[in-house]
Write a protein that holds these residues in place. Structure first.
Motif, short mmCIF file in Angstrom:
data_model
loop_
_atom_site.label_atom_id
_atom_site.label_comp_id
_atom_site.label_asym_id
_atom_site.label_seq_id
_atom_site.Cartn_x
_atom_site.Cartn_y
_atom_site.Cartn_z
N LEU A 68 0.81 -1.22 0.00
CA LEU A 68 0.00 0.00 0.00
C LEU A 68 0.85 1.27 0.00
O LEU A 68 0.32 2.37 -0.18
CB LEU A 68 -0.93 0.00 1.21
CG LEU A 68 -2.00 -1.09 1.24
CD1 LEU A 68 -2.68 -1.13 2.60
CD2 LEU A 68 -3.03 -0.86 0.13
N GLY A 69 2.15 1.11 0.24
CA GLY A 69 3.03 2.28 0.25
C GLY A 69 2.85 3.16 1.47
O GLY A 69 2.91 4.40 1.36
N CYS A 70 2.64 2.54 2.63
CA CYS A 70 2.47 3.31 3.85
C CYS A 70 3.19 2.60 4.99
O CYS A 70 3.74 1.51 4.82
CB CYS A 70 0.98 3.49 4.19
SG CYS A 70 0.09 1.93 4.48
N HIS A 71 3.19 3.21 6.17
CA HIS A 71 3.86 2.62 7.33
C HIS A 71 3.02 1.48 7.88
O HIS A 71 1.78 1.50 7.81
CB HIS A 71 4.06 3.69 8.41
CG HIS A 71 5.02 3.29 9.48
ND1 HIS A 71 4.65 2.53 10.57
CD2 HIS A 71 6.36 3.54 9.61
CE1 HIS A 71 5.71 2.33 11.35
NE2 HIS A 71 6.76 2.93 10.80
N ARG A 72 3.68 0.50 8.48
CA ARG A 72 2.96 -0.64 9.03
C ARG A 72 1.99 -0.23 10.13
O ARG A 72 0.94 -0.84 10.30
CB ARG A 72 3.93 -1.71 9.53
CG ARG A 72 4.91 -1.24 10.58
CD ARG A 72 5.85 -2.37 11.03
NE ARG A 72 5.13 -3.37 11.80
CZ ARG A 72 5.06 -4.65 11.46
NH1 ARG A 72 5.67 -5.08 10.36
NH2 ARG A 72 4.41 -5.51 12.21
N ASN A 73 2.33 0.84 10.89
CA ASN A 73 1.42 1.31 11.92
C ASN A 73 0.13 1.86 11.33
O ASN A 73 -0.94 1.76 11.94
CB ASN A 73 2.08 2.38 12.78
CG ASN A 73 3.11 1.81 13.74
OD1 ASN A 73 3.15 0.59 13.97
ND2 ASN A 73 3.96 2.66 14.29
N THR A 74 0.24 2.43 10.12
CA THR A 74 -0.95 2.92 9.44
C THR A 74 -1.88 1.76 9.09
O THR A 74 -3.10 1.85 9.28
CB THR A 74 -0.55 3.68 8.16
OG1 THR A 74 0.30 4.77 8.49
CG2 THR A 74 -1.79 4.21 7.44
N VAL A 75 -1.31 0.68 8.59
CA VAL A 75 -2.11 -0.50 8.28
C VAL A 75 -2.74 -1.05 9.55
O VAL A 75 -3.94 -1.37 9.59
CB VAL A 75 -1.24 -1.58 7.60
CG1 VAL A 75 -2.04 -2.88 7.44
CG2 VAL A 75 -0.75 -1.09 6.26
N PHE A 76 -1.94 -1.15 10.60
CA PHE A 76 -2.44 -1.68 11.87
C PHE A 76 -3.61 -0.83 12.38
O PHE A 76 -4.65 -1.36 12.80
CB PHE A 76 -1.31 -1.70 12.89
CG PHE A 76 -1.70 -2.27 14.22
CD1 PHE A 76 -1.72 -3.64 14.43
CD2 PHE A 76 -2.06 -1.42 15.27
CE1 PHE A 76 -2.10 -4.16 15.66
CE2 PHE A 76 -2.43 -1.94 16.50
CZ PHE A 76 -2.45 -3.32 16.70
N ASN A 77 -3.48 0.48 12.33
CA ASN A 77 -4.54 1.37 12.83
C ASN A 77 -5.81 1.25 11.98
O ASN A 77 -6.92 1.28 12.52
CB ASN A 77 -4.04 2.81 12.84
CG ASN A 77 -2.99 3.05 13.91
OD1 ASN A 77 -2.94 2.33 14.92
ND2 ASN A 77 -2.12 4.03 13.69
N ARG A 78 -5.64 1.13 10.67
CA ARG A 78 -6.82 0.98 9.82
C ARG A 78 -7.55 -0.33 10.12
O ARG A 78 -8.79 -0.37 10.17
CB ARG A 78 -6.42 1.01 8.34
CG ARG A 78 -5.95 2.37 7.84
CD ARG A 78 -5.46 2.24 6.41
NE ARG A 78 -4.85 3.46 5.93
CZ ARG A 78 -4.18 3.54 4.76
NH1 ARG A 78 -4.07 2.46 3.99
NH2 ARG A 78 -3.65 4.68 4.39
N LEU A 79 -6.79 -1.39 10.30
CA LEU A 79 -7.42 -2.68 10.60
C LEU A 79 -8.12 -2.66 11.95
O LEU A 79 -9.21 -3.23 12.11
CB LEU A 79 -6.37 -3.80 10.56
CG LEU A 79 -5.75 -4.09 9.19
CD1 LEU A 79 -4.67 -5.17 9.32
CD2 LEU A 79 -6.81 -4.52 8.18
N ARG A 80 -7.50 -1.99 12.94
CA ARG A 80 -8.15 -1.90 14.25
C ARG A 80 -9.45 -1.09 14.14
O ARG A 80 -10.44 -1.43 14.80
CB ARG A 80 -7.21 -1.23 15.26
CG ARG A 80 -5.94 -1.97 15.56
CD ARG A 80 -6.15 -3.29 16.32
NE ARG A 80 -6.56 -4.39 15.47
CZ ARG A 80 -5.75 -5.10 14.71
NH1 ARG A 80 -4.47 -4.82 14.67
NH2 ARG A 80 -6.19 -6.09 13.98
N ARG A 81 -9.45 -0.07 13.33
CA ARG A 81 -10.67 0.72 13.17
C ARG A 81 -11.75 -0.12 12.49
O ARG A 81 -12.93 -0.06 12.85
CB ARG A 81 -10.39 1.98 12.35
CG ARG A 81 -11.62 2.88 12.30
CD ARG A 81 -11.41 4.13 11.53
NE ARG A 81 -12.65 4.92 11.54
CZ ARG A 81 -13.00 5.75 10.58
NH1 ARG A 81 -12.21 5.91 9.52
NH2 ARG A 81 -14.14 6.41 10.66
N LEU A 82 -11.36 -0.90 11.50
CA LEU A 82 -12.32 -1.77 10.82
C LEU A 82 -12.90 -2.79 11.80
O LEU A 82 -14.10 -3.08 11.76
CB LEU A 82 -11.63 -2.46 9.64
CG LEU A 82 -12.53 -3.31 8.75
CD1 LEU A 82 -12.13 -3.14 7.29
CD2 LEU A 82 -12.48 -4.78 9.11
#
Length: 254
Positions: free
Chosen positions: A209-223
């Protein structure tokens, strides 16, 4: 009769699935279909490419087998009057490579979208195979040109077979997610898709996705919060994956 009309008339009883056994036998004999073999049925959601048949769109059987021995009998369009303008169906006598090679051949010819049935052993089973191929076609994403085999799409096939339950599943699992503005919803759905395609690896999803792993983690937690389902609980993950399939197959963008 024209060659296409004659072959289409013979294929009709085989693909209908409710013809008398003697009629099925005569139709198979008229088409030159072996009594026993490895058959599949293909249903296309768009007109068959001219390159797939010997004499253009009205022809229904190739002059010879493919390189691997696969033979094709193209019939007329099937389905409702509205679908008949675009859908086409073929009976395939498979070569040694089986349905995977038949699907690949259709992709090479630029056909699609299309569904390929499981393998059946006789002309008498072609009616059931046609219905399964039609179900496989329904699992193709709107606007795509993909050729899919039913055996590769069984969970999605179950969903499209019961649209009322699919609608309920989508509302129950993704209801709060669907209230978000489209851009925000698409971001969360795209992150979930990337995470699944990367085998549940946050790091690999972040790279994709071209972003930081924390960004992915935060998006998944929000989902997870929005859907009240955890990606770490197998049964709840199944809910999310199936709802994602329903969303993918709907005409509305994520």
């Amino acid at each position: 009769m024209r060659r296409g009309t004659r072959y289409g008339a013979l294929l009709g009883p085989l693909l209908a699935g409710d013809a008398a056994p003697d009629l099925v036998e005569r139709a198979a004999r008229g088409l030159g279909l072996p009594e026993r073999g490895r058959y599949a049925v293909v249903v296309l959601g768009a007109p068959v490419p001219d390159a797939a048949v010997a004499d253009g769109p009205d022809a229904t059987v190739a002059d010879g087998p493919d390189a691997d021995g696969t033979r094709w009998w193209w019939g007329g369009a099937e389905g409702s009057a509205r679908e008949a303008e675009s859908r086409e169906v073929a009976v395939v006598l498979l070569g040694p490579a089986g349905p995977a090679r038949a699907a690949e051949r259709l992709r090479e010819l630029g056909a699609g979208p299309g569904g390929v049935s499981p393998v059946v052993a006789s002309p008498a089973e072609l009616g059931a195979a046609r219905r399964l191929a039609g179900t496989a076609l329904l699992t193709c994403e709107p606007g795509s040109r993909e050729i899919v085999r039913l055996d590769e799409r069984l969970p999605a096939a179950l969903l499209v077979s019961r649209p009322e339950l699919s609608t309920r599943l989508l509302a129950e699992v993704f209801g709060p997610l669907l209230t978000l503005v489209p851009a925000e919803r698409s971001l969360l759905v795209g992150t979930l898709e990337a995470w699944l395609e990367c085998g549940g690896s946050v790091g690999r999803a972040a790279a994709r996705l071209g972003c930081h792993r924390n960004t992915v983690f935060n998006r998944l937690r929000r989902l997870e919060r929005l859907t009240a389902r955890s990606l770490s609980r197998p049964r709840e993950l199944v809910d999310l994956v199936l709802a994602l399939d329903v969303l993918r197959l709907s005409s509305a963008p994520p």
